[in-house]
Design a protein around this motif. Structure first.
Motif, PDB file in Angstrom:
ATOM      1  N   GLN A 100     -36.057   8.209  -4.930  1.00  0.00           N
ATOM      2  CA  GLN A 100     -34.880   8.237  -5.807  1.00  0.00           C
ATOM      3  C   GLN A 100     -35.323   8.354  -7.261  1.00  0.00           C
ATOM      4  O   GLN A 100     -34.518   8.648  -8.143  1.00  0.00           O
ATOM      5  N   PRO A 102     -37.591  10.698  -9.055  1.00  0.00           N
ATOM      6  CA  PRO A 102     -38.346  11.920  -8.755  1.00  0.00           C
ATOM      7  C   PRO A 102     -39.709  11.965  -9.462  1.00  0.00           C
ATOM      8  O   PRO A 102     -39.760  11.961 -10.685  1.00  0.00           O
ATOM      9  N   ARG A 125     -29.730   7.302 -14.810  1.00  0.00           N
ATOM     10  CA  ARG A 125     -28.909   8.181 -13.997  1.00  0.00           C
ATOM     11  C   ARG A 125     -27.617   8.431 -14.749  1.00  0.00           C
ATOM     12  O   ARG A 125     -27.007   7.489 -15.250  1.00  0.00           O
ATOM     13  N   TYR A 198     -31.027  12.005 -15.596  1.00  0.00           N
ATOM     14  CA  TYR A 198     -31.055  12.853 -14.419  1.00  0.00           C
ATOM     15  C   TYR A 198     -29.937  12.471 -13.463  1.00  0.00           C
ATOM     16  O   TYR A 198     -29.376  11.389 -13.533  1.00  0.00           O
ATOM     17  N   ASN A 200     -28.263  11.387 -10.011  1.00  0.00           N
ATOM     18  CA  ASN A 200     -28.685  10.486  -8.945  1.00  0.00           C
ATOM     19  C   ASN A 200     -29.136  11.272  -7.704  1.00  0.00           C
ATOM     20  O   ASN A 200     -28.544  12.254  -7.326  1.00  0.00           O
ATOM     21  N   VAL A 201     -30.234  10.815  -7.118  1.00  0.00           N
ATOM     22  CA  VAL A 201     -30.761  11.443  -5.906  1.00  0.00           C
ATOM     23  C   VAL A 201     -30.584  10.430  -4.781  1.00  0.00           C
ATOM     24  O   VAL A 201     -30.785   9.245  -4.993  1.00  0.00           O
ATOM     25  N   GLU A 202     -30.220  10.890  -3.588  1.00  0.00           N
ATOM     26  CA  GLU A 202     -30.105   9.925  -2.491  1.00  0.00           C
ATOM     27  C   GLU A 202     -31.458   9.683  -1.841  1.00  0.00           C
ATOM     28  O   GLU A 202     -32.336  10.534  -1.907  1.00  0.00           O
TER      29      GLU A 202
END
Ligand code: UDP
Ligand code: MG
Length: 315
Positions: A100, A102, A125, A198, A200-202
């Motif tokens: 999450q 990166p 985020r 950035y 949000n990444v799961e």
């Protein structure tokens, strides 16, 4: 000239599923940054699955991999602290094992410190995609409240993912408190910080370890650790209540003198009693929170206990 070294600290609690992905990703980034040495410090926070075995396997085939394994689960704050205390790099970064955070942002973060002279680069985020809306709502409220109350700024959406110079890290580990609330500690130590944003990444695999209740307790911890304003609020409520009571007494005396003393008003009396005793309990609760934290701090218990490290396995 000596090569710069980046230490990557990864706190892992039940991350057997995501670690292989993470390792692949971070080593790809490391191989792109040729002019830099790397050290990967995995902190196994008392995982109940095969996380430690996965880490040990990595350590056997890659001598940049180091690890610290705790005797039980001490929480992410303790894991980050252990990592910070034990790494040897000139630049230190904290990452989650679930991708999450990166790793691909690392070259840019490094450039900002190296070329633009920042002491630390944080990430935040800008969206909370993939998160339950109710959780996002409470998180937003929390940041609004704590920033009103505390002098130390807490950035909404700030992650623990950041790259720092050794100097910043040294000042963070000099804060030896037991109740650690890193988001506050990072901003407490100051220094020039650049924020990168950035989406949000799961997480790649596994599931989040933060239940709503855990997050709620963490929020209270943050408030207690960084502001004593609730204590003052309790005192102010007390003074206000006294004032109201004083006025009420005068009103009742005057009314009794003029109108005599007709019995009545019991329901309102009960309401007032309940209200006031409720506020008393609330204020005692607030004091209790601070007292409890003080109690824990005075015990001076270690923040974490190590069971084994990479030095304990033969390669
Ligand atoms: N983590 C930890 N100890 C804990 C809970 C979590 O070291 O007691 C680690 C976890 O392995 C992960 C990171 O902290 O690398 C963030 O956890 P998670 O992804 O569950 O939190 P979220 O990203 O949902 O906020
Ligand atoms: Mg996560």
């Amino acid at each position: 000239m000596k090569k710069d070294k980046i230490s990557v600290i990864v706190s892992c609690y039940n991350e057997e599923a995501s670690l292989p992905y993470f390792y692949k990703e971070i080593t790809t980034v490391a191989s792109e940054m040729k002019e830099i040495d790397f050290e990967f410090m995995f902190v196994n926070d008392g995982s109940k699955d095969k996380t430690l075995e996965v880490i040990k396997d990595l350590a056997k085939k890659d001598n940049r991999v180091r690890f610290i394994s705790f005797s039980r689960n001490f929480g992410k704050e303790a894991a980050m602290y252990a990592g910070l205390e034990n790494v040897t790099g000139d630049y230190i970064t904290l990452m989650d094992a679930d991708l999450q955070d990166p790793p691909s942002m690392l070259p840019e973060m490094f450039r900002l410190i190296k070329e633009e002279g920042y002491d630390s680069v944080g990430t935040r985020r800008v969206s909370r995609k993939g998160e339950p809306p109710i959780r996002s709502f409470f998180a937003r409220c929390f940041y609004k409240i704590i920033n009103k109350m505390s002098k130390v700024e807490m950035v909404d959406g700030a992650r623990d993912y950041r790259l720092m110079t050794k100097q910043v890290v040294d000042s963070i580990i000099s804060l030896k408190e037991y109740n650690r609330y890193s988001k506050g500690l990072f901003s407490f130590v100051g220094f020039e910080t650049k924020w990168l944003e950035y989406e949000n990444v799961e997480r790649v695999a596994g599931e989040s370890k933060w239940s709503f209740w855990k997050l709620f307790k963490y929020a209270i911890e943050g408030i207690v650790a960084f502001t004593t304003l609730p204590l003052s609020i309790a005192a102010v409520i007390g003074v206000l209540m006294c004032l109201i009571a004083f006025i009420a007494i005068i009103v009742i005396i005057v009314k009794t003198l003029i109108l005599g003393d007709p019995v009545g008003g019991w329901p309102s009396m009960v309401c007032i009693l309940l209200f006031v005793s409720g506020i008393q309990l609330l204020c005692m609760g607030i004091i209790g929170q601070y007292l409890a934290k003080t109690y824990l701090e005075t015990k001076k218990r270690p923040i974490y206990i190590v069971k084994e490290t990479e030095k304990d396995i033969e390669k």
